[in-house]
Enzyme design. Structure first.
Site, mmCIF file in Angstrom:
data_model
loop_
_atom_site.group_PDB
_atom_site.id
_atom_site.type_symbol
_atom_site.label_atom_id
_atom_site.label_comp_id
_atom_site.label_asym_id
_atom_site.label_seq_id
_atom_site.Cartn_x
_atom_site.Cartn_y
_atom_site.Cartn_z
ATOM 1 N NE ARG A 90 42.860 46.401 49.886
ATOM 2 C CZ ARG A 90 42.476 47.871 49.639
ATOM 3 N NH1 ARG A 90 43.288 48.664 49.132
ATOM 4 N NH2 ARG A 90 41.159 48.395 49.920
ATOM 5 C CG ASN A 106 47.150 36.318 41.479
ATOM 6 O OD1 ASN A 106 46.143 36.359 41.988
ATOM 7 N ND2 ASN A 106 47.305 36.777 40.260
ATOM 8 C CG HIS A 108 45.592 37.719 35.730
ATOM 9 N ND1 HIS A 108 45.331 38.789 36.452
ATOM 10 C CD2 HIS A 108 45.538 38.093 34.640
ATOM 11 C CE1 HIS A 108 45.169 39.891 35.567
ATOM 12 N NE2 HIS A 108 45.253 39.289 34.262
HETATM 13 C C1 GRF Z 1 38.990 35.368 39.524
HETATM 14 O O1 GRF Z 1 38.602 35.328 38.263
HETATM 15 C C2 GRF Z 1 40.705 35.581 39.885
HETATM 16 O O2 GRF Z 1 41.218 35.271 38.475
HETATM 17 C C3 GRF Z 1 40.189 37.410 39.557
HETATM 18 O O3 GRF Z 1 39.114 37.342 40.568
HETATM 19 C C4 GRF Z 1 38.315 36.353 40.481
HETATM 20 C C5 GRF Z 1 37.895 35.679 41.851
HETATM 21 O O4 GRF Z 1 36.646 35.166 41.564
HETATM 22 N N1 GRF Z 1 41.526 37.740 40.319
HETATM 23 P P1 GRF Z 1 35.829 34.764 42.953
HETATM 24 O O5 GRF Z 1 35.762 35.924 43.805
HETATM 25 O O6 GRF Z 1 36.454 33.708 43.313
HETATM 26 O O7 GRF Z 1 34.444 34.417 42.337
#
Ligand code: GRF
Length: 192
Positions: A90, A106, A108
């Site tokens: 979110r 964050n 990404h």
């Molecule tokens: C990660 O690749 C992050 O960059 C993205 O969501 C994924 C989360 O992975 N926003 P997990 O739930 O920690 O396995």
């Protein structure tokens, strides 16, 4: 020791990697709590490591702004030095950012500014990219647009699908996120 609150919404493999790295002393910080916006496996992982968790569901609030405020207050209860969004699905709105923007990062799964948004891995594949990667960046009001703190390229293989590529990216994300937090803990990266 740097106190870290992690926000996540899903599987939680990155969160688990942070928790385990902290337990092994590889992460020079303490994960003090894990919060989510929905019941998700990540909360079970945190609980299995005896960590406090919190759940701040949008459905429990009359407005989006009140949810943001509720999330900000839930985070504040743990007095973190750093808030890490690791798969939190979110957007963090103004009431949250007023409290925590300065110390929120964050991760990404793309080389921003390429492929922002919730389907970065799928978009990189659809674009026929031969290389993508992952980015740790500061969180701002604009989605996936904050100043980058670290980026690592990850090759796209010919037989990749979204799942295989995302898993390869996550392997790198787990390492990169620990490195960035350790640099913050060491004062090599200054957020505020
Ligand atoms: C990660 O690749 C992050 O960059 C993205 O969501 C994924 C989360 O992975 N926003 P997990 O739930 O920690 O396995």
């Amino acid at each position: 020791m740097l106190k870290v609150v992690v926000l996540a919404s899903g599987t939680g493999s990155l969160t688990e990697a942070l928790i385990e790295a902290a337990e092994m002393g590889v992460l020079k910080a303490d994960v003090v709590a894990v919060g989510a916006d929905r019941p998700a496996p990540v909360l079970d992982i945190a609980a299995a490591h005896m960590l406090p968790t919190f759940l701040v569901r949008p459905a429990d609030y009359a407005t989006r702004g009140e949810w943001d405020q509720g999330l900000a207050e839930a985070v504040a209860a743990f007095e973190p030095d750093l808030v890490v969004s690791a798969g939190f699905m979110r957007l963090l709105g103004a009431p949250f950012l007023e409290c925590w923007q300065r110390v929120t990062i964050n991760t990404h799964p793309a080389l921003l500014p390429a492929f922002p948004g919730a389907h970065a891995v799928r978009d990189a594949l659809a674009a026929g990219a031969s290389e993508t990667g992952c980015t740790v960046h500061r969180v701002t009001a604009d989605m996936d647009a904050g100043p980058p703190l670290a980026q690592t390229p990850v090759p796209v293989l010919p037989d990749d699908d979204e799942s295989s590529l995302h898993e390869r990216i996550k392997v790198v994300e787990r390492i990169q996120l620990v490195e960035v937090i350790n640099k913050i803990a060491a004062g090599e990266v200054v957020l505020d």
